[in-house]
Design a protein around this motif. Structure first.
Motif, mmCIF file in Angstrom:
data_model
loop_
_atom_site.group_PDB
_atom_site.id
_atom_site.type_symbol
_atom_site.label_atom_id
_atom_site.label_comp_id
_atom_site.label_asym_id
_atom_site.label_seq_id
_atom_site.Cartn_x
_atom_site.Cartn_y
_atom_site.Cartn_z
ATOM 1 N N ARG A 47 -51.384 -27.456 -65.720
ATOM 2 C CA ARG A 47 -50.779 -27.579 -64.455
ATOM 3 C C ARG A 47 -51.640 -27.290 -63.393
ATOM 4 N N LEU A 48 -52.911 -26.854 -63.784
ATOM 5 C CA LEU A 48 -54.289 -26.457 -62.805
ATOM 6 C C LEU A 48 -55.079 -27.362 -62.627
ATOM 7 N N ASP A 49 -55.207 -27.671 -61.228
ATOM 8 C CA ASP A 49 -56.383 -28.742 -60.601
ATOM 9 C C ASP A 49 -57.351 -27.928 -60.059
ATOM 10 N N GLU A 63 -43.487 -24.260 -58.401
ATOM 11 C CA GLU A 63 -44.273 -24.847 -59.545
ATOM 12 C C GLU A 63 -44.083 -24.098 -60.687
ATOM 13 N N ILE A 64 -43.982 -22.804 -60.607
ATOM 14 C CA ILE A 64 -43.996 -21.775 -61.765
ATOM 15 C C ILE A 64 -42.670 -21.959 -62.454
ATOM 16 N N ALA A 68 -41.527 -23.272 -66.210
ATOM 17 C CA ALA A 68 -40.731 -22.593 -67.163
ATOM 18 C C ALA A 68 -39.646 -23.310 -67.464
ATOM 19 N N ARG A 69 -39.250 -24.392 -66.750
ATOM 20 C CA ARG A 69 -38.246 -25.527 -67.000
ATOM 21 C C ARG A 69 -38.570 -26.351 -67.845
ATOM 22 N N GLY A 70 -39.835 -26.595 -68.087
ATOM 23 C CA GLY A 70 -40.575 -27.560 -68.899
ATOM 24 C C GLY A 70 -40.667 -28.862 -68.103
ATOM 25 N N GLU A 71 -40.544 -28.919 -66.814
ATOM 26 C CA GLU A 71 -40.612 -29.946 -65.906
ATOM 27 C C GLU A 71 -42.111 -30.384 -65.939
ATOM 28 N N THR A 72 -42.299 -31.894 -65.792
ATOM 29 C CA THR A 72 -43.728 -32.211 -65.457
ATOM 30 C C THR A 72 -43.910 -31.981 -63.839
#
Length: 77
Positions: A47-49, A63-64, A68-72
């Protein structure tokens, strides 16, 4: 996050959150290694850019939560 009553000559204010546009203070610029973001769970590496600037506290928390919910990252809105 609370604004600092004393600031160094070098401003710690980030230009703007790349997600919502809010200006916020970056603790890493004021006291290296002591940013407010270190108190939050880390984001997964995917998730890091490295080309992106820091997110404000609210956007980073969101975003965290998405991670945690597994969303993209595509559900941003």
């Amino acid at each position: 996050m609370s604004p600092s009553s004393t600031r160094s000559e070098r401003s710690a204010r980030c230009p703007r959150c790349p997600r919502c546009g809010t200006a916020f203070d970056c603790g890493m610029q004021m006291t290296p290694g002591q940013c407010w973001c270190r108190a939050l769970p880390p984001l997964p590496a995917e998730r890091l850019d490295p080309k992106s600037r820091c997110l404000c506290p609210e956007c980073l928390a969101a975003e965290i939560a998405r991670a945690a919910r597994g969303e993209t990252g595509d559900e941003r809105g």
